[in-house]
Design a protein around this motif. Structure first.
Motif, short mmCIF file in Angstrom:
data_model
loop_
_atom_site.label_atom_id
_atom_site.label_comp_id
_atom_site.label_asym_id
_atom_site.label_seq_id
_atom_site.Cartn_x
_atom_site.Cartn_y
_atom_site.Cartn_z
N VAL A 7 0.85 -1.19 0.00
CA VAL A 7 0.00 0.00 0.00
C VAL A 7 0.89 1.24 0.00
O VAL A 7 1.78 1.37 0.85
CB VAL A 7 -0.93 0.02 1.23
N PHE A 8 0.66 2.14 -0.94
CA PHE A 8 1.45 3.37 -1.05
C PHE A 8 0.55 4.58 -0.84
O PHE A 8 -0.64 4.55 -1.16
CB PHE A 8 2.11 3.47 -2.43
N LYS A 9 1.17 5.63 -0.34
CA LYS A 9 0.44 6.89 -0.23
C LYS A 9 0.24 7.48 -1.62
O LYS A 9 1.06 7.25 -2.51
CB LYS A 9 1.23 7.87 0.65
N PRO A 10 -0.83 8.23 -1.83
CA PRO A 10 -1.11 8.79 -3.16
C PRO A 10 0.03 9.66 -3.65
O PRO A 10 0.61 10.44 -2.88
CB PRO A 10 -2.38 9.61 -2.92
N TYR A 11 0.38 9.53 -4.91
CA TYR A 11 1.42 10.37 -5.52
C TYR A 11 0.94 10.80 -6.89
O TYR A 11 0.83 9.99 -7.81
CB TYR A 11 2.74 9.61 -5.64
N ASN A 12 0.61 12.08 -6.99
CA ASN A 12 0.17 12.64 -8.27
C ASN A 12 0.75 14.04 -8.37
O ASN A 12 0.22 14.99 -7.79
CB ASN A 12 -1.36 12.67 -8.35
#
Length: 511
Positions: A7-12
């Motif tokens: 699970v990764f934190k959102p990256y945009n």
């Protein structure tokens, strides 16, 4: 059983924000850059603004450049090129400069030219601001010095002793060829002695060379070897003596300097990475501190701390209108001249003399039981009593002039019948009757210093000096990696150290 996915934190990176963050949000409220901004906004920078003239193109605001420089020294960013990059890429610098992007030439010119006569007043205003907040005292200070390497080539040196040696060689060689010329010339051709007999100077060398050429150059009796010597000294001696005189003018009272920074003097540095005590071009930096804040600083070309106190105290008076009321320093400052100066200025001094620490050691006192300072003095007869009970009678005064021009007077006393004394060899090493010289004024000053240093107040000051002034140098050198000046020349070195002093004070305030 299905495997779990990471699970990764959102990256945009392209995500749009309704309310983009500002610099104010990105910089914490207790960040050091805010201290720099607040203090410089609060102080008087009038002398800095006066360094600009009403003509030419528009300039970056001097307060902007001052803040960038000071914060650069706070964060160990000393290079003008790195500061220019930081103003484009580093958030605190971008906030501090208001998104302005001065180039490295602008920053360097501001540091070396605009701050030339204004930085001292900026430093003084910062000290007064901190004193008003109760963080430091300008009346109770602790003084010490350190040597910092100059931005100079250690192999391009000039030594006063080498110049004197070369001038003596020139004088001797001219005298030799002059004697030879006397033997082959008529009586009216030469003077009784060469023009260099009394002094070696450009005029005397030129006069001697001219006269020798008149007598020897076209004389058929002169051998080829002598004529070759004459041609050599005619070609080399006049320009050499002119060069030596120029070098002596640069040296002044010093013993050496570096050709790449003529204001730097060769000194022995403790932080020698080669561990061989190599001499390097350096400056002697003197500071006075209070609660680890720098209250005063001066830069000196001489390696001895003893000779720096007078001008250092004068700078304190020029900055704050009065001398400090209390000064504590180590044995490097304990001279008769300095004690007399402190007495004249009515400064309560806790300054060690050279033997103070050893005198506190009982083993040292046992090791030297016959030292001159331990002999009994009969005030009625004006005699000292030697270890065997014989009187040492007064023989007259001895006057000495120190390197700074201070006159010292000592009273000389001599013993009798030392040859037959059973303590001969243990009491003293002289082959004649023992002679001692007693500087009465210095002896009394040392006695007063001993009493002051061993008083309850003196012990407190001695202990505090070790953790007040010395850690400041350690912090600048060890923690912030400043061991070598980047600028050349005493005037620019003073600017650089002034920025370091301001940075030290603001770092301390932020802490």
């Amino acid at each position: 059983m299905a495997s779990k996915k990471p699970v990764f934190k959102p990256y945009n990176r392209d995500q749009l924000m309704a309310f983009p963050p500002t610099f104010e949000e990105l910089i914490p409220a207790d960040h050091t850059v805010r201290i720099v901004d607040k203090v410089i906004n609060a102080i008087n920078v009038g002398p800095l603004l006066e360094a600009y003239h009403i003509r030419g193109a528009s300039n970056y605001h001097p307060i902007l450049l001052l803040k960038v420089l000071v914060y650069g020294y706070v964060t160990n960013t000393y290079s003008s090129r790195k500061l220019a990059i930081a103003c484009r890429e580093n958030v605190p610098f971008m906030w501090l400069s208001g998104m302005s992007k001065p180039d490295h030439n602008t920053i360097n010119r501001f540091r070396g030219v605009r701050l030339k006569h204004a930085l001292r007043s900026v430093f003084e205003e910062v000290v007064k601001y901190l004193a008003a907040e109760g963080l430091l005292s300008i009346e109770e200070v602790y003084t010490d010095g350190t040597k910092i390497e100059a931005n100079a080539n250690k192999y391009t040196f000039v030594w006063k002793k080498a110049i004197a040696t070369n001038k003596e060689k020139m004088k001797k060689q001219l005298a030799d060829i002059w004697d030879y010329a006397q033997s082959v010339a008529t009586v009216e051709d030469l003077l009784p002695e060469p023009p260099t007999a009394k002094t070696v100077s450009t005029e005397s060398i030129n006069a001697a060379v001219k006269k020798l050429n008149e007598v020897l150059a076209n004389n058929d009796q002169v051998d080829k070897k002598t004529k070759a010597k004459l041609r050599y000294l005619t070609k080399n001696y006049p320009p050499n003596i002119e060069k030596y005189e120029q070098q002596e003018a640069i040296l002044g009272e010093r013993n050496s300097y570096s050709k790449t920074d003529t204001d730097a003097t060769f000194m022995r540095l403790k932080e020698d990475h080669m561990l061989n005590g190599q001499l390097k071009p350096a400056y002697n930096v003197q500071i006075s501190t209070s609660n680890q804040f720098i209250v005063n600083y001066t830069i000196h070309p001489n390696p001895s701390d003893t000779l720096t106190l007078k001008s250092h105290l004068q700078q304190h008076e020029d900055s704050f209108g009065q001398a400090p009321k209390t000064l504590t320093a180590d044995a490097g400052y304990g001279s008769q001249e300095n004690y007399s100066l402190l007495e004249k200025k009515e400064i309560e001094a806790f300054v060690k003399y050279n033997m103070f620490d050893k005198e506190q050691d009982g083993h040292y006192n046992k090791k030297y039981p016959f030292a001159a300072g331990k002999l009994f003095y009969n005030t009625v007869k004006d005699v000292y009593i030697c270890p065997m009970g014989q009187e040492m009678e007064y023989q007259g005064n001895v006057k000495k002039i120190t390197s700074s021009g201070f006159e010292q007077t000592s009273r000389k006393y001599q013993a009798k019948n030392c040859n037959n004394c059973p303590l001969n060899g243990a009491c003293h090493k002289s082959k004649t009757n023992r002679i001692i010289e007693v500087n009465v004024d210095l002896k009394n000053q040392k006695q007063r210093a001993h009493e002051m240093l061993n008083s309850e107040q003196g012990i407190r000051h001695r202990k505090k000096r070790c953790y007040d002034v010395e850690p400041v140098f350690a912090n600048i050198k060890q923690n912030h990696g400043f061991r070598r000046f980047m600028l050349r020349g005493k005037q620019k070195v003073e600017i650089e150290w002034g920025l370091l002093a301001i940075a030290q004070n603001l770092r301390k305030k932020a802490a």
